[in-house]
Design an enzyme around this catalytic site. Structure first.
Site, PDB file in Angstrom:
ATOM      1  CB  CYS B  41      -0.849  -0.338   1.128  1.00 18.39           C
ATOM      2  SG  CYS B  41       0.301   0.229   2.840  1.00 18.39           S
ATOM      3  CB  CYS B  44       3.834  -0.300   2.536  1.00 17.83           C
ATOM      4  SG  CYS B  44       2.478  -0.872   2.664  1.00 17.83           S
ATOM      5  CG  ASP B 441      11.279 -34.719  -2.462  1.00 19.31           C
ATOM      6  OD1 ASP B 441      12.015 -36.602  -2.519  1.00 19.31           O
ATOM      7  OD2 ASP B 441      11.363 -34.241  -2.445  1.00 19.31           O
ATOM      8  CG  ASP B 621      12.665 -30.166  -1.855  1.00 19.42           C
ATOM      9  OD1 ASP B 621      12.787 -31.107  -2.303  1.00 19.42           O
ATOM     10  OD2 ASP B 621      13.229 -29.528  -0.691  1.00 19.42           O
TER      11      ASP B 621
END
Lengths: 53, 725
Positions: B41, B44, B441, B621
């Site tokens: 925003c 921020c 996995d 991963d």
């Protein structure tokens, strides 16, 4: 019919003006952060009353 | 100051200062790029910028909300860690990005070039269209000729500039003796322009300047959509790669970038840090977490002479490592290179668009040639025949085809991006739509790779308190999990004295004059269990085992359930022990699983499935998954995966949750359906338009109408993907 002699160049010129403005906005990176720019106008950081002295 | 006094007007005095203020946020010389994933925003933006500017030595800071990044210009003395610490304290999550890995300006320039060409062709198209309307509505003789000449004056330079990408691409293809989609496009644009100029000079009735321009405009729009999709994917992929700023700490304490580490150097790895290089341990004892590389969730003991490789995590004690390979030479990178080479086999997949273009381009040329030959034989009028051939080329020219695929992939990948999934490969969506088997996995993919204490209820209360007190003294993941679980169960820690961590073994202390130890089975003389566990021994009593199970990743069960609902076979392949794999498979609802798979075994299994006619989606991963990921039809990895693994994946999950997987396969299926629908729309429109053009009834008005409606229909059809969820 003679009116076309003025109107056509005028319309082309005005269109060209818009095109030039678009070029300028691309060059000055105004499309780099559309979301941020939309939000920046809401911040109070930029003062719109320059100091008068 | 003297200069200021000379100036007469007060505004001139203020101007330089004002300019300076305006440029304070224009970052000239970028030193740091920070990723700010949580900003959203206006508050921020100014909060982050203000916080950064407040740091001493920071000259300029600018936040880009679209990319969720901040660029910082600062003095050489400023350390990025201080900036990140300051932002974290102010409540903004921040990570450093490797500025050299982000080439945003380069990709931006390309996008801007296409946008400029779109603007030029759009401007010219609208002006010429206005003049054409006058011609269509009945301007005749001298007026029509004048209008045609003005159109030519606008259209020809505009085409020469805007259609360059097509000309260049067509020329490259022709020189390599190939045909691609750009050949008929260029030919149509050139012939339309040339033919219209000739007709204008001969004061003919029809000129196709507007058609040539709108063709250019719509096709450029397709190009831009295509470019946007890929650049979003590329910049996010760059960001993922740039997140790992590789640095190593040398034995004397200096921190250097990994590319400056030479073979034979001594590198220090503190507990909790990832090993940055391949090497041999010369000093220290510890435990290593190899789960990212091997899938094994139990830590491995490491001491002097142990061979370590980049990517492993040091757990308990500091290690000094003699470097055998660093950076590009490390096993991690070599693996990535090998896999990247193996991957080219998958790149042989031809997309739907390419297959369509392969049939389309020769067909159109043949058709125009037939039209020309036919009319020459029938009427003997070469000018008329050429006119008709050009009309055929323009009308059949693939506006809709050029837009069909980019428009669909743009809206599909935009939707998946919002769901937290990034598409890296251009053909990934089409391949994902064909998947019928999903291979997962375990460690780090279905699970978070973080242990969770599973048998706290069976432990005597006294042992709970002692174990909690001991665990508080260590950063080992098992200790951390034990402490976390005990705290959640409101266990009161026992009072201990002399707590000491024995690297590679465990923690010991004194309770009630008895020595107490928490750690490896061998260290306590306990019988090791098959599953992940740590052991507590109080005095001379028999050791108590604390068993751990891996924590399921958020959304894993939903994703598996959604895939099974869609009728896909789900398989679990892991390098971990059978007990651990069976437990996860049971909890998540997968009946087909295999444990203790070596990396080759995983790849082999995937290849076997492929040979039996299955289209496999692999989700993994670890480094041990990379070969299998490359062998699969499509592959997906989470953002937490190793760089090498993300490189070989077609898609990357940006968030923690696996839940977007189920949606991704559905979106892929409907995207492919939309692409095929768009092809049928384009074909249908050609079916009506071609006979008209062949018969010689096609006027410029008909061409303009037909072309625009087909392009707009195709784009609207693609937009249907966005709305539904």
């Amino acid at each position: 019919m003679n009116v076309l002699v003025y109107l056509i160049p005028i319309s082309v010129f005005l269109g060209g003006l818009g095109l030039a403005a678009f070029f300028w906005s691309i060059r000055s990176r105004q499309y780099d952060d559309p979301e941020g720019d939309a939000n920046r106008i809401l911040t109070g950081d930029y003062d719109d009353h320059p100091k008068e002295d | 100051m003297s200069e200021v006094q000379i100036s007469a007007c007060p505004a001139c005095v203020a101007a330089p200062a004002a300019e300076e203020a305006a440029h304070a946020r224009d970052v000239q010389d970028i030193r740091f790029v920070l990723s700010l994933p949580a900003i959203y925003c206006a508050a921020c933006i100014s909060g982050v910028e203000r916080e950064l500017m407040r740091q001493p030595g920071v000259r300029a800071a600018r936040v880009n909300l679209t990319l969720k990044r901040a660029q910082v210009e600062a003095d050489p003395a400023v350390s990025v860690d201080d900036l990140i610490a300051a932002l974290t304290k102010a409540g903004y999550e921040a990570y450093e990005l490797d500025a050299s890995a982000i080439s945003a300006t380069e990709t931006d320039r390309k996008g801007r070039a296409i946008l400029t060409r779109i603007a030029v062709s759009g401007f010219a198209m609208m002006n010429v269209m206005l003049l054409s309307v006058a011609v269509w509505s009945g301007a005749a003789d001298a007026t029509r000729d004048m209008f045609h000449w003005i159109s030519a004056a606008i259209a020809l330079p505009a085409i020469a500039y805007a259609a360059q990408p097509f000309f260049v691409s067509a020329w490259t293809a022709l020189r390599a003796r190939r045909l691609n989609m750009d050949v008929p496009i260029s030919l149509a644009i050139l012939l339309a322009g040339g033919m219209s100029l000739f007709e204008t000079m001969e004061s003919g009735r029809h000129a196709y300047f507007d058609a040539a321009l709108s063709l250019t405009f719509f096709l450029l729009a397709g190009r831009y959509l295509d470019y946007r999709t890929r650049s979003v994917a590329r910049s996010a992929a760059e960001e993922l790669a740039a997140l790992e700023v590789p640095r190593a700490t040398l034995a004397d304490g200096t921190v250097v970038p990994i590319r400056e580490v030479v073979r034979g150097a001594l590198v220090r790895v503190v507990p909790g840090a990832r090993v940055p290089v391949d090497g041999i341990v010369v000093d220290g004892a510890s435990e290593l977490d190899r789960s990212l590389l091997t899938g094994e969730s139990l830590p491995v003991a490491a001491g002097v002479e142990t061979v370590v490789s980049a990517g492993e995590v040091n757990l308990t004690g500091p290690l000094i490592i003699r470097v055998t390979a660093a950076g590009e030479e490390s096993s991690l990178h070599r693996m990535a290179d090998l896999v990247a080479m193996a991957e080219t086999s998958r790149n042989r997949y031809t997309s739907l668009a390419d297959r369509a273009a392969g049939i389309y381009a020769p067909a159109v040329h043949l058709l125009a040639l037939v039209a020309f030959a036919g009319w020459v034989i029938y009427s003997g009028d070469i000018r008329l025949s050429l006119n008709i051939a050009v009309a055929v080329l323009i009308i059949t020219c693939p506006c809709a085809l050029g837009l069909a695929v980019p428009a669909v992939t743009t809206s599909a990948s935009g939707r998946l991006f919002r769901a937290g999934m990034l598409i890296k490969s251009a053909t990934a969506l089409e391949r994902l739509a064909e998947v019928d088997t999903v291979v997962f996995d375990k460690t780090g993919t279905l699970t978070e790779g973080k242990p969770e204490l599973s048998n706290l209820a069976e432990i005597p209360p006294r042992a709970r308190g002692i174990a909690m007190a001991l665990a508080a003294g260590s950063a080992h993941p098992l200790s951390a999990a034990l402490h976390e679980a005990a705290r959640a169960a409101d266990v009161v820690p026992a009072r201990l004295s002399g707590i000491r961590e024995v690297p590679g073994q465990g923690i010991e202390g004194v309770w009630d004059d008895q020595p107490v130890r928490l750690g490896r089975a061998g260290w306590l003389g306990a019988e090791p269990l098959a599953q992940t566990a740590t052991y507590l021994k109080i005095g001379d009593a028999a050791p108590v085992a604390f068993t751990f199970a891996d924590h399921l990743r958020e959304g894993a069960a939903e994703a598996v359930a959604a895939l099974q609902r869609q009728g896909k076979d789900v398989v679990l392949l892991s390098g971990d022990t059978p007990a651990a794999v069976a437990d996860i498979a049971r909890r998540i609802g997968i009946s087909a699983w295999a444990a203790e798979c070596l990396p080759e075994a995983k790849a082999l299994r995937v290849a076997e499935l492929t040979r039996s006619g299955r289209k496999v989606l692999m989700v993994g991963d670890g480094l041990n998954d990379t070969a299998a990921l490359a062998a699969a039809h499509v592959s997906i990895s989470p953002a937490s995966a190793l760089e090498a693994t993300r490189v070989v994946s077609d898609m990357v999950l940006l968030g923690k949750s696996l839940a977007p997987l189920g949606e991704a396969t559905q979106v892929a299926v409907s995207a492919t359906r939309r692409i095929k629908e768009n092809f049928s729309i384009a074909a249908l429109y050609n079916l009506i338009a071609i006979p008209i053009a062949l018969a010689g009834f096609a006027t410029p008005l008909a061409a303009a109408l037909a072309m625009s409606t087909s392009s707009v229909t195709v784009s609207l059809n693609a937009l249907r993907l966005r709305g539904k969820s």
